[in-house]
Design a protein around this motif. Structure first.
Motif, PDB file in Angstrom:
ATOM      1  N   ILE A 142       1.087  -0.908   0.055  1.00 20.33           N
ATOM      2  CA  ILE A 142      -0.358   0.226  -0.091  1.00 20.33           C
ATOM      3  C   ILE A 142       0.262   1.010   0.066  1.00 20.33           C
ATOM      4  O   ILE A 142       2.111   1.489   0.477  1.00 20.33           O
ATOM      5  CB  ILE A 142      -1.015   0.034   0.984  1.00 20.33           C
ATOM      6  CG1 ILE A 142      -1.493  -1.532   1.331  1.00 20.33           C
ATOM      7  CG2 ILE A 142      -2.361   1.417   1.248  1.00 20.33           C
ATOM      8  CD1 ILE A 142      -1.469  -1.803   2.952  1.00 20.33           C
ATOM      9  N   ARG A 143       0.882   2.590  -0.162  1.00 18.96           N
ATOM     10  CA  ARG A 143       1.628   2.900  -0.095  1.00 18.96           C
ATOM     11  C   ARG A 143       1.489   3.969   0.523  1.00 18.96           C
ATOM     12  O   ARG A 143       2.401   4.431   0.665  1.00 18.96           O
ATOM     13  CB  ARG A 143       0.790   3.775  -1.700  1.00 18.96           C
ATOM     14  CG  ARG A 143       2.153   4.758  -2.801  1.00 18.96           C
ATOM     15  CD  ARG A 143       1.055   6.579  -3.196  1.00 18.96           C
ATOM     16  NE  ARG A 143       0.580   6.048  -4.491  1.00 18.96           N
ATOM     17  CZ  ARG A 143      -0.310   6.452  -5.371  1.00 18.96           C
ATOM     18  NH1 ARG A 143      -0.641   7.761  -5.132  1.00 18.96           N
ATOM     19  NH2 ARG A 143      -0.767   6.182  -6.140  1.00 18.96           N
ATOM     20  N   GLU A 144       0.488   3.450   1.543  1.00 22.22           N
ATOM     21  CA  GLU A 144       0.292   5.304   2.344  1.00 22.22           C
ATOM     22  C   GLU A 144       0.720   3.572   3.322  1.00 22.22           C
ATOM     23  O   GLU A 144       1.557   5.234   4.717  1.00 22.22           O
ATOM     24  CB  GLU A 144      -0.765   5.176   2.928  1.00 22.22           C
ATOM     25  CG  GLU A 144      -1.795   5.884   1.692  1.00 22.22           C
ATOM     26  CD  GLU A 144      -2.015   5.640   0.476  1.00 22.22           C
ATOM     27  OE1 GLU A 144      -2.701   6.178   0.142  1.00 22.22           O
ATOM     28  OE2 GLU A 144      -2.227   4.791   0.188  1.00 22.22           O
TER      29      GLU A 144
ATOM     30  N   LYS B  27      -6.278  -3.581  -3.393  1.00 25.30           N
ATOM     31  CA  LYS B  27      -6.620  -3.012  -4.720  1.00 25.30           C
ATOM     32  C   LYS B  27      -7.716  -2.743  -3.628  1.00 25.30           C
ATOM     33  O   LYS B  27      -8.622  -3.007  -2.869  1.00 25.30           O
ATOM     34  CB  LYS B  27      -7.506  -4.064  -5.248  1.00 25.30           C
ATOM     35  CG  LYS B  27      -6.225  -4.816  -6.499  1.00 25.30           C
ATOM     36  CD  LYS B  27      -6.575  -5.815  -7.438  1.00 25.30           C
ATOM     37  CE  LYS B  27      -5.775  -6.424  -8.012  1.00 25.30           C
ATOM     38  NZ  LYS B  27      -6.146  -7.525  -9.175  1.00 25.30           N
ATOM     39  N   SER B  28      -8.188  -1.406  -4.724  1.00 27.87           N
ATOM     40  CA  SER B  28      -9.797  -0.293  -3.419  1.00 27.87           C
ATOM     41  C   SER B  28     -10.859  -1.729  -3.255  1.00 27.87           C
ATOM     42  O   SER B  28     -11.378  -2.441  -4.491  1.00 27.87           O
ATOM     43  CB  SER B  28      -9.385   0.872  -3.642  1.00 27.87           C
ATOM     44  OG  SER B  28     -10.137   1.543  -2.866  1.00 27.87           O
TER      45      SER B  28
ATOM     46  N   GLN C 272     -11.143   3.447   3.769  1.00 28.38           N
ATOM     47  CA  GLN C 272     -10.793   4.518   2.138  1.00 28.38           C
ATOM     48  C   GLN C 272      -9.629   5.036   2.226  1.00 28.38           C
ATOM     49  O   GLN C 272      -9.235   5.967   2.880  1.00 28.38           O
ATOM     50  CB  GLN C 272     -12.204   4.982   1.444  1.00 28.38           C
ATOM     51  CG  GLN C 272     -13.578   3.996   1.929  1.00 28.38           C
ATOM     52  CD  GLN C 272     -13.485   2.962   0.907  1.00 28.38           C
ATOM     53  OE1 GLN C 272     -13.377   2.854  -0.214  1.00 28.38           O
ATOM     54  NE2 GLN C 272     -13.077   2.058   1.587  1.00 28.38           N
ATOM     55  N   LYS C 273      -9.800   5.143   0.335  1.00 29.69           N
ATOM     56  CA  LYS C 273      -9.031   6.185  -0.191  1.00 29.69           C
ATOM     57  C   LYS C 273      -6.880   5.840  -0.173  1.00 29.69           C
ATOM     58  O   LYS C 273      -6.213   6.368  -0.052  1.00 29.69           O
ATOM     59  CB  LYS C 273      -8.250   7.510   0.641  1.00 29.69           C
ATOM     60  CG  LYS C 273     -10.107   8.661  -0.147  1.00 29.69           C
ATOM     61  CD  LYS C 273     -10.158   9.564   0.562  1.00 29.69           C
ATOM     62  CE  LYS C 273     -11.410  10.808   0.795  1.00 29.69           C
ATOM     63  NZ  LYS C 273     -11.177  11.924   1.180  1.00 29.69           N
ATOM     64  N   LEU C 274      -7.300   5.167   0.168  1.00 29.17           N
ATOM     65  CA  LEU C 274      -5.796   4.328   0.230  1.00 29.17           C
ATOM     66  C   LEU C 274      -5.140   3.543  -0.896  1.00 29.17           C
ATOM     67  O   LEU C 274      -5.982   4.088  -2.244  1.00 29.17           O
ATOM     68  CB  LEU C 274      -5.219   3.040   0.981  1.00 29.17           C
ATOM     69  CG  LEU C 274      -5.631   2.480   2.304  1.00 29.17           C
ATOM     70  CD1 LEU C 274      -6.069   1.853   3.560  1.00 29.17           C
ATOM     71  CD2 LEU C 274      -4.608   4.201   3.248  1.00 29.17           C
ATOM     72  N   HIS C 275      -4.105   3.634  -1.420  1.00 27.74           N
ATOM     73  CA  HIS C 275      -3.407   3.489  -2.769  1.00 27.74           C
ATOM     74  C   HIS C 275      -2.558   2.169  -2.882  1.00 27.74           C
ATOM     75  O   HIS C 275      -1.821   2.323  -2.206  1.00 27.74           O
ATOM     76  CB  HIS C 275      -2.901   4.912  -3.500  1.00 27.74           C
ATOM     77  CG  HIS C 275      -4.029   6.295  -3.216  1.00 27.74           C
ATOM     78  ND1 HIS C 275      -3.961   6.748  -2.742  1.00 27.74           N
ATOM     79  CD2 HIS C 275      -5.177   6.308  -4.940  1.00 27.74           C
ATOM     80  CE1 HIS C 275      -4.473   7.605  -2.087  1.00 27.74           C
ATOM     81  NE2 HIS C 275      -5.767   7.486  -3.257  1.00 27.74           N
ATOM     82  N   ALA C 276      -2.959   2.006  -4.439  1.00 27.23           N
ATOM     83  CA  ALA C 276      -1.848   0.666  -4.983  1.00 27.23           C
ATOM     84  C   ALA C 276      -0.187   1.731  -5.079  1.00 27.23           C
ATOM     85  O   ALA C 276      -0.675   2.614  -5.629  1.00 27.23           O
ATOM     86  CB  ALA C 276      -2.757   0.304  -6.156  1.00 27.23           C
TER      87      ALA C 276
ATOM     88  N   ASP D 116       3.250   2.784  -7.176  1.00 24.21           N
ATOM     89  CA  ASP D 116       3.165   2.630  -9.338  1.00 24.21           C
ATOM     90  C   ASP D 116       4.146   1.038  -9.123  1.00 24.21           C
ATOM     91  O   ASP D 116       4.761   0.400  -8.236  1.00 24.21           O
ATOM     92  CB  ASP D 116       3.642   4.022  -9.247  1.00 24.21           C
ATOM     93  CG  ASP D 116       3.671   4.839  -9.038  1.00 24.21           C
ATOM     94  OD1 ASP D 116       2.192   5.240  -8.881  1.00 24.21           O
ATOM     95  OD2 ASP D 116       3.773   6.266  -8.595  1.00 24.21           O
TER      96      ASP D 116
END
Length: 232
Positions: A167-169, A195-196, A203-207, A209
């Motif tokens: 997870i990016r974060e 994957k969201s 919410q608002k977590l991101h994969a 790059d």
């Protein structure tokens, strides 16, 4: 035995096998990125009885190779060994998904030859583990997790994989250097991009790059022979 979900056929959950995936309810983590957050409570009513699952598996023996038991955290259920014994009697291979917090149960399942494959989640580097699991440092049974990692690193007669949902974060390059050092001696490690979905608690977590994923893979290959990316 509280069964909270069933996927009748999957090609993803047991590598190289056509399998069913059984989701057991109850978890001692509250990961903010969990796709099965409805299974976290321990007191929810099961959707299927063990007898219903075994009947379905009996009918699908000509289709399926194996059964994946996931969750929630399956090793929290005291009657898990007997449930697996009944599945094994039908001739299935069995894979267990676990967070590694019950090494006693894990060791018993291995010694009794009740499982043929294990996937253990590695949530993050040691320093960031509790936060990634959604619990406090005091509530994290980290000695148990360390014991499970060592047990699996020294188990050579089963399919074993360690895996991290990236997870990016939550994850950065320094974390994967730390994880690689921790898992030194393991033979297989899998990176899975987040994957969201609507079921994810935060919410608002991101994969990450893909270029970052490839870099993390390269970092971990300094410590682990087989590092793969799954689910891109």
């Amino acid at each position: 035995m509280t069964i909270g979900g069933l996927q009748k056929t999957t090609l993803l959950d047991y590598p190289g096998k056509i399998s069913a995936c059984i989701f057991l309810s109850g978890c001692n983590f509250c990961c903010p990125f969990c796709h099965n957050s409805s299974l976290i409570p321990k007191n929810i009513k099961g959707l299927f009885s063990p007898e219903e699952i075994l009947s379905l598996l009996e009918k699908r023996k000509s289709i399926l190779d194996g059964v994946c038991i996931s969750g929630g955290e399956p090793t929290l259920q005291e009657d898990l060994p007997e449930f697996i014994r009944d599945i094994k009697k039908l001739g299935y291979l069995v894979k267990l998904d676990t967070n590694g917090t019950n090494p006693k149960m894990l060791s018993f399942l291995i010694s009794e030859k009740l499982i043929d494959a294990v996937a253990m989640d590695i949530k993050n580097s040691k320093e960031k583990y509790a936060a990634t699991c959604g619990i406090t440092d005091q509530g994290l049974p980290f000695p148990a997790i360390l014991s499970s990692v060592e047990l699996l690193k020294n188990t050579t007669d089963l399919y074993i994989e360690f895996r991290t949902t990236v997870i990016r974060e939550f994850h950065h390059a320094s974390d994967f250097k730390s994880i690689g050092e921790w898992l030194l001696g393991a033979s297989r490690y899998v990176l899975q991009p987040f994957k969201s979905s609507d079921s994810v608690p935060l919410q608002k977590l991101h994969a990450p790059d893909y270029t970052d994923l490839k870099y993390y893979q390269k970092l971990c290959q300094n410590y682990i022979p087989s590092v793969s990316i799954r689910g891109t």
